[in-house]
Scaffold this active site. Sequence first.
Site, PDB file in Angstrom:
ATOM      1  N   GLU A  17       2.739 -29.798  44.247  1.00  0.00           N
ATOM      2  CA  GLU A  17       1.406 -29.186  44.352  1.00  0.00           C
ATOM      3  C   GLU A  17       0.379 -30.098  43.682  1.00  0.00           C
ATOM      4  O   GLU A  17       0.625 -30.631  42.603  1.00  0.00           O
ATOM      5  CB  GLU A  17       1.419 -27.822  43.653  1.00  0.00           C
ATOM      6  CG  GLU A  17       0.059 -27.133  43.704  1.00  0.00           C
ATOM      7  CD  GLU A  17       0.100 -25.725  43.135  1.00  0.00           C
ATOM      8  OE1 GLU A  17       0.880 -24.897  43.644  1.00  0.00           O
ATOM      9  OE2 GLU A  17      -0.642 -25.471  42.172  1.00  0.00           O
ATOM     10  N   HIS A  78      -3.853 -23.962  50.333  1.00  0.00           N
ATOM     11  CA  HIS A  78      -3.982 -22.645  49.712  1.00  0.00           C
ATOM     12  C   HIS A  78      -5.309 -22.021  50.169  1.00  0.00           C
ATOM     13  O   HIS A  78      -6.285 -22.735  50.425  1.00  0.00           O
ATOM     14  CB  HIS A  78      -4.001 -22.746  48.184  1.00  0.00           C
ATOM     15  CG  HIS A  78      -2.753 -23.305  47.577  1.00  0.00           C
ATOM     16  ND1 HIS A  78      -2.396 -23.069  46.270  1.00  0.00           N
ATOM     17  CD2 HIS A  78      -1.775 -24.098  48.089  1.00  0.00           C
ATOM     18  CE1 HIS A  78      -1.250 -23.687  46.003  1.00  0.00           C
ATOM     19  NE2 HIS A  78      -0.852 -24.324  47.091  1.00  0.00           N
ATOM     20  N   ALA A 124      -3.362  -9.872  49.044  1.00  0.00           N
ATOM     21  CA  ALA A 124      -2.910 -11.032  49.822  1.00  0.00           C
ATOM     22  C   ALA A 124      -2.185 -10.596  51.099  1.00  0.00           C
ATOM     23  O   ALA A 124      -2.266 -11.269  52.129  1.00  0.00           O
ATOM     24  CB  ALA A 124      -2.004 -11.910  48.963  1.00  0.00           C
ATOM     25  N   TYR A 144       6.214 -13.768  41.666  1.00  0.00           N
ATOM     26  CA  TYR A 144       6.126 -13.833  40.202  1.00  0.00           C
ATOM     27  C   TYR A 144       7.451 -13.417  39.569  1.00  0.00           C
ATOM     28  O   TYR A 144       7.735 -12.211  39.454  1.00  0.00           O
ATOM     29  CB  TYR A 144       4.974 -12.928  39.722  1.00  0.00           C
ATOM     30  CG  TYR A 144       3.665 -13.347  40.358  1.00  0.00           C
ATOM     31  CD1 TYR A 144       2.832 -14.253  39.734  1.00  0.00           C
ATOM     32  CD2 TYR A 144       3.311 -12.898  41.646  1.00  0.00           C
ATOM     33  CE1 TYR A 144       1.667 -14.695  40.355  1.00  0.00           C
ATOM     34  CE2 TYR A 144       2.153 -13.335  42.265  1.00  0.00           C
ATOM     35  CZ  TYR A 144       1.342 -14.229  41.613  1.00  0.00           C
ATOM     36  OH  TYR A 144       0.199 -14.684  42.226  1.00  0.00           O
ATOM     37  N   HIS A 148       3.737  -9.956  38.198  1.00  0.00           N
ATOM     38  CA  HIS A 148       2.325 -10.361  38.144  1.00  0.00           C
ATOM     39  C   HIS A 148       1.672  -9.649  36.954  1.00  0.00           C
ATOM     40  O   HIS A 148       2.013  -8.510  36.642  1.00  0.00           O
ATOM     41  CB  HIS A 148       1.643  -9.982  39.463  1.00  0.00           C
ATOM     42  CG  HIS A 148       0.222 -10.422  39.554  1.00  0.00           C
ATOM     43  ND1 HIS A 148      -0.827  -9.573  39.364  1.00  0.00           N
ATOM     44  CD2 HIS A 148      -0.324 -11.646  39.802  1.00  0.00           C
ATOM     45  CE1 HIS A 148      -1.974 -10.244  39.510  1.00  0.00           C
ATOM     46  NE2 HIS A 148      -1.690 -11.499  39.779  1.00  0.00           N
TER      47      HIS A 148
HETATM   48  P1  FAD Z   1      -1.371 -10.161  45.628  1.00  0.00           P
HETATM   49  O1  FAD Z   1      -0.102 -10.417  46.358  1.00  0.00           O
HETATM   50  O2  FAD Z   1      -2.454  -9.453  46.356  1.00  0.00           O
HETATM   51  O3  FAD Z   1      -0.994  -9.339  44.305  1.00  0.00           O
HETATM   52  C1  FAD Z   1      -1.970  -9.129  43.271  1.00  0.00           C
HETATM   53  C2  FAD Z   1      -1.582  -7.880  42.486  1.00  0.00           C
HETATM   54  O4  FAD Z   1      -1.782  -6.718  43.288  1.00  0.00           O
HETATM   55  C3  FAD Z   1      -0.123  -7.843  42.054  1.00  0.00           C
HETATM   56  O5  FAD Z   1      -0.067  -7.223  40.788  1.00  0.00           O
HETATM   57  C4  FAD Z   1       0.538  -6.952  43.113  1.00  0.00           C
HETATM   58  O6  FAD Z   1       1.710  -6.323  42.625  1.00  0.00           O
HETATM   59  C5  FAD Z   1      -0.582  -5.954  43.373  1.00  0.00           C
HETATM   60  N1  FAD Z   1      -0.556  -5.381  44.734  1.00  0.00           N
HETATM   61  C6  FAD Z   1      -0.311  -6.007  45.897  1.00  0.00           C
HETATM   62  N2  FAD Z   1      -0.412  -5.140  46.932  1.00  0.00           N
HETATM   63  C7  FAD Z   1      -0.751  -3.948  46.403  1.00  0.00           C
HETATM   64  C8  FAD Z   1      -1.009  -2.636  46.941  1.00  0.00           C
HETATM   65  N3  FAD Z   1      -0.945  -2.416  48.265  1.00  0.00           N
HETATM   66  N4  FAD Z   1      -1.333  -1.631  46.095  1.00  0.00           N
HETATM   67  C9  FAD Z   1      -1.418  -1.831  44.757  1.00  0.00           C
HETATM   68  N5  FAD Z   1      -1.170  -3.051  44.180  1.00  0.00           N
HETATM   69  C10 FAD Z   1      -0.849  -4.087  44.987  1.00  0.00           C
HETATM   70  N6  FAD Z   1      -5.185 -18.988  42.573  1.00  0.00           N
HETATM   71  C11 FAD Z   1      -6.271 -19.652  43.073  1.00  0.00           C
HETATM   72  O7  FAD Z   1      -7.415 -19.242  42.797  1.00  0.00           O
HETATM   73  N7  FAD Z   1      -6.125 -20.778  43.845  1.00  0.00           N
HETATM   74  C12 FAD Z   1      -4.906 -21.275  44.172  1.00  0.00           C
HETATM   75  O8  FAD Z   1      -4.803 -22.283  44.875  1.00  0.00           O
HETATM   76  C13 FAD Z   1      -3.743 -20.596  43.673  1.00  0.00           C
HETATM   77  N8  FAD Z   1      -2.495 -21.044  43.979  1.00  0.00           N
HETATM   78  C14 FAD Z   1      -1.393 -20.339  43.546  1.00  0.00           C
HETATM   79  C15 FAD Z   1      -0.115 -20.790  43.899  1.00  0.00           C
HETATM   80  C16 FAD Z   1       1.016 -20.100  43.470  1.00  0.00           C
HETATM   81  C17 FAD Z   1       2.386 -20.589  43.869  1.00  0.00           C
HETATM   82  C18 FAD Z   1       0.874 -18.941  42.635  1.00  0.00           C
HETATM   83  C19 FAD Z   1       2.090 -18.214  42.158  1.00  0.00           C
HETATM   84  C20 FAD Z   1      -0.394 -18.492  42.280  1.00  0.00           C
HETATM   85  C21 FAD Z   1      -1.533 -19.172  42.725  1.00  0.00           C
HETATM   86  N9  FAD Z   1      -2.828 -18.749  42.394  1.00  0.00           N
HETATM   87  C22 FAD Z   1      -3.933 -19.423  42.866  1.00  0.00           C
HETATM   88  C23 FAD Z   1      -3.031 -17.592  41.506  1.00  0.00           C
HETATM   89  C24 FAD Z   1      -3.150 -16.256  42.283  1.00  0.00           C
HETATM   90  O9  FAD Z   1      -4.311 -16.265  43.080  1.00  0.00           O
HETATM   91  C25 FAD Z   1      -3.205 -15.124  41.241  1.00  0.00           C
HETATM   92  O10 FAD Z   1      -1.970 -15.003  40.605  1.00  0.00           O
HETATM   93  C26 FAD Z   1      -3.695 -13.773  41.745  1.00  0.00           C
HETATM   94  O11 FAD Z   1      -3.919 -12.939  40.603  1.00  0.00           O
HETATM   95  C27 FAD Z   1      -2.718 -13.008  42.637  1.00  0.00           C
HETATM   96  O12 FAD Z   1      -2.651 -13.556  43.882  1.00  0.00           O
HETATM   97  P2  FAD Z   1      -1.543 -13.005  44.931  1.00  0.00           P
HETATM   98  O13 FAD Z   1      -1.793 -13.700  46.192  1.00  0.00           O
HETATM   99  O14 FAD Z   1      -0.193 -13.065  44.351  1.00  0.00           O
HETATM  100  O15 FAD Z   1      -2.031 -11.462  45.040  1.00  0.00           O
END
Ligand code: FAD
Length: 288
Positions: A17, A78, A124, A144, A148
């Site tokens: 990355e 991303h 997401a 995670y 998370h």
């Molecule tokens: P989600 O999958 O939406 O989850 C976020 C939270 O919501 C979690 O606690 C989940 O359990 C909860 N959730 C999901 N669905 C529901 C639902 N239906 N009801 C209630 N709760 C729910 N950040 C950046 O800004 N730029 C990047 O390029 C970037 N790259 C990353 C690469 C990797 C490999 C990782 C692991 C993280 C990266 N991040 C990046 C950080 C990421 O954006 C954060 O961790 C963010 O807080 C969560 O993103 P997510 O896509 O996992 O969210």
Amino acid sequence: MKLYELFGKRKTVFSCEVFPPKKNDPIDSIYKTLDGLKDIRPDFISVTFGAGGSQVNQTTRDIAALIENQYHIPAMAHLTCVAAGKEDVDRLLADLKADGVENVLALRGDVNPDYPPKTDFKYASELVSYIRARGDFGVSAACYPEGHLESPDLVSDIRHLKEKVDAGAQHLVSQLFFDNEDFFRFLERCRIAGISVPIEAGIMPVLSARSIQRMVSMCGASLPAKLTRILARYGDHPDALREAGIAYAIDQISDLIAGGVDGIHLYTMNNPDVARQIAGSISSIRKV
Ligand code: FAD
């Protein structure tokens, strides 16, 4: 090539990355990183997007296109939905497609108080299904091993991860972690929950005590006693910490591969020398 097609062969996938150059640095500064990474031939390179919640810009797309077309390595761009609404996503996907970039890591992102978040997608999983429905992209998502930070418990975190996979995520990349047992337990929970897509383990070599404390406080990863001892002993000695940090990462990776992990995703921090050293130390291990 869609990234999920890389998995399931005998070899462990190895990916890197990178992040776009800082605001005032020229985009060309990424060449040094990519020139260094190309020699280790990662299976793909991913490019972060608007880290810290900043707004949509073209840099991630430009770098992904560079990786794909000039370095001839598959790229994964991303994309976060706190920064991108439907129109932004449509435009970015069209641009990526025109550039031959076929893979996207669909993320929610974190809200930055300086920029109002876009509200077309809440989680997401919604972005994942939106992208899958629009064109022929390989879609990956984040996971995670220690849960998370916002999750009330690991059970609901896994439940929501399953929703993300059911929405169309074909491959998962994990947050960094330092205790392999956390990852192996997470993997088992995923498989029990019916999450069967490939899961790559995210590894970040510890090179500076300050930056690792910052990362840990941002993402909630725990520090095992073995690593705490390393930081206490070598924290004020950059060269020693670098050696110990690289050795720790290599040890983590060889244990993960021995445990049958699908892939290793190295958070390079744009440091190709460290990535090269690590890749060189696991080149035979990866092939077993
Ligand atoms: P989600 O999958 O939406 O989850 C976020 C939270 O919501 C979690 O606690 C989940 O359990 C909860 N959730 C999901 N669905 C529901 C639902 N239906 N009801 C209630 N709760 C729910 N950040 C950046 O800004 N730029 C990047 O390029 C970037 N790259 C990353 C690469 C990797 C490999 C990782 C692991 C993280 C990266 N991040 C990046 C950080 C990421 O954006 C954060 O961790 C963010 O807080 C969560 O993103 P997510 O896509 O996992 O969210």
